[in-house]
Motif scaffolding. Structure first.
Motif, PDB file in Angstrom:
ATOM      1  N   ARG A 174     -23.580  26.213  15.814  1.00  0.00           N
ATOM      2  CA  ARG A 174     -24.132  27.193  16.753  1.00  0.00           C
ATOM      3  C   ARG A 174     -24.916  26.549  17.881  1.00  0.00           C
ATOM      4  NH1 ARG A 174     -29.617  29.365  14.500  1.00  0.00           N
ATOM      5  NH2 ARG A 174     -30.119  27.665  13.093  1.00  0.00           N
ATOM      6  N   PHE A 175     -25.257  25.260  17.772  1.00  0.00           N
ATOM      7  CA  PHE A 175     -25.952  24.554  18.841  1.00  0.00           C
ATOM      8  C   PHE A 175     -24.985  23.882  19.807  1.00  0.00           C
ATOM      9  CE2 PHE A 175     -29.073  24.118  15.230  1.00  0.00           C
ATOM     10  CZ  PHE A 175     -29.837  25.186  15.633  1.00  0.00           C
ATOM     11  N   GLY A 176     -23.697  23.898  19.504  1.00  0.00           N
ATOM     12  CA  GLY A 176     -22.701  23.312  20.383  1.00  0.00           C
ATOM     13  C   GLY A 176     -22.283  21.906  20.006  1.00  0.00           C
ATOM     14  N   ILE A 212     -28.861  18.706  13.837  1.00  0.00           N
ATOM     15  CA  ILE A 212     -27.718  19.085  13.009  1.00  0.00           C
ATOM     16  C   ILE A 212     -28.168  20.122  11.988  1.00  0.00           C
ATOM     17  CG2 ILE A 212     -25.991  18.253  11.383  1.00  0.00           C
ATOM     18  CD1 ILE A 212     -26.156  15.559  12.681  1.00  0.00           C
ATOM     19  N   GLU A 213     -27.378  21.168  11.803  1.00  0.00           N
ATOM     20  CA  GLU A 213     -27.679  22.197  10.805  1.00  0.00           C
ATOM     21  C   GLU A 213     -27.554  21.619   9.397  1.00  0.00           C
ATOM     22  OE1 GLU A 213     -25.094  25.469  11.470  1.00  0.00           O
ATOM     23  OE2 GLU A 213     -26.084  26.046  13.315  1.00  0.00           O
ATOM     24  N   PRO A 214     -28.234  22.200   8.408  1.00  0.00           N
ATOM     25  CA  PRO A 214     -28.225  21.644   7.052  1.00  0.00           C
ATOM     26  C   PRO A 214     -26.826  21.534   6.428  1.00  0.00           C
ATOM     27  CG  PRO A 214     -29.998  23.210   7.266  1.00  0.00           C
ATOM     28  CD  PRO A 214     -29.198  23.287   8.539  1.00  0.00           C
ATOM     29  N   ARG A 260     -27.375  34.017   9.676  1.00  0.00           N
ATOM     30  CA  ARG A 260     -28.714  34.269  10.203  1.00  0.00           C
ATOM     31  C   ARG A 260     -29.507  35.143   9.245  1.00  0.00           C
ATOM     32  NH1 ARG A 260     -32.071  37.289  13.196  1.00  0.00           N
ATOM     33  NH2 ARG A 260     -30.806  39.144  13.304  1.00  0.00           N
ATOM     34  N   ARG A 261     -30.741  34.728   8.991  1.00  0.00           N
ATOM     35  CA  ARG A 261     -31.632  35.504   8.128  1.00  0.00           C
ATOM     36  C   ARG A 261     -32.348  36.534   8.983  1.00  0.00           C
ATOM     37  NH1 ARG A 261     -31.683  30.082   6.697  1.00  0.00           N
ATOM     38  NH2 ARG A 261     -30.950  29.746   4.596  1.00  0.00           N
ATOM     39  N   PRO A 262     -32.798  37.638   8.388  1.00  0.00           N
ATOM     40  CA  PRO A 262     -33.399  38.715   9.186  1.00  0.00           C
ATOM     41  C   PRO A 262     -34.635  38.289   9.982  1.00  0.00           C
ATOM     42  CG  PRO A 262     -32.959  39.475   6.957  1.00  0.00           C
ATOM     43  CD  PRO A 262     -32.660  38.014   6.975  1.00  0.00           C
ATOM     44  N   TRP A 263     -35.387  37.289   9.503  1.00  0.00           N
ATOM     45  CA  TRP A 263     -36.620  36.909  10.197  1.00  0.00           C
ATOM     46  C   TRP A 263     -36.383  35.851  11.274  1.00  0.00           C
ATOM     47  CZ3 TRP A 263     -35.607  35.601   5.107  1.00  0.00           C
ATOM     48  CH2 TRP A 263     -35.391  34.263   4.861  1.00  0.00           C
ATOM     49  N   ASP A 323     -31.686  33.568  19.145  1.00  0.00           N
ATOM     50  CA  ASP A 323     -31.341  32.395  19.948  1.00  0.00           C
ATOM     51  C   ASP A 323     -32.127  31.173  19.468  1.00  0.00           C
ATOM     52  OD1 ASP A 323     -33.768  33.376  20.748  1.00  0.00           O
ATOM     53  OD2 ASP A 323     -33.496  32.847  22.847  1.00  0.00           O
ATOM     54  N   ALA A 324     -32.019  30.876  18.184  1.00  0.00           N
ATOM     55  CA  ALA A 324     -32.779  29.779  17.590  1.00  0.00           C
ATOM     56  C   ALA A 324     -32.337  28.440  18.158  1.00  0.00           C
ATOM     57  CB  ALA A 324     -32.595  29.781  16.075  1.00  0.00           C
TER      58      ALA A 324
END
Length: 138
Positions: free
Chosen positions: A39-41, A70-72, A96-99, A103-104
């Motif tokens: 999601r970061f490209g 890098i995502e986990p 994505r979690r609700p909290w 646009d993280a």
């Protein structure tokens, strides 16, 4: 570093533009299949014909290269902890979690910078530094 024949073969496979891009950022030419984009490209590639532990690599979108970008799930795949990439394994895929923000952005690693965490200590030191007191001469 790669051999000249390997570099020329990869230049032929990926083209001049991508080979120049790879030499500028990772210092090597690599040809492989695109496994996925997070999601970061960031783009993740794999080539099973390479030497062991050199078969997976990432092309960062932001070229301030840091593993915290890098995502986990992708980090587990790129470090060979799992065999299937998050694009192929729904258990590793990002959801994505609700909290969370919609646009993280990745949280940077501030180690060895002015932004690094430094705990405030309120406990008196057990050892005091010695400060000599010199008497004036007469």
């Amino acid at each position: 570093m790669s051999t000249i024949t390997r570099s020329l073969a990869n230049l032929w496979k990926v083209g001049i533009k991508d080979a120049f891009h790879q030499m500028s950022y990772i210092g090597d030419t690599k040809a492989g299949t695109l496994i996925g984009i997070d999601r970061f490209g960031n783009k993740y590639f794999e080539n099973t014909e390479e030497l062991p532990l050199r078969t997976r690599w990432v092309d960062y979108k932001v070229h301030d290269i840091d593993a915290s970008q890098i995502e986990p799930g992708w980090h587990a795949w790129i470090s060979y902890a799992v065999d299937k990439a998050p694009s192929q394994d729904p258990a590793l895929a990002y959801s994505r979690r609700p909290w969370e923000d919609t646009d993280a952005k990745p949280i940077q690693n501030y180690t060895q910078t002015r932004g690094a965490y430094k705990p405030y200590n309120t406990v008196k030191a057990k050892i005091d530094t010695w400060e000599p007191v010199a008497a004036e001469r007469k």
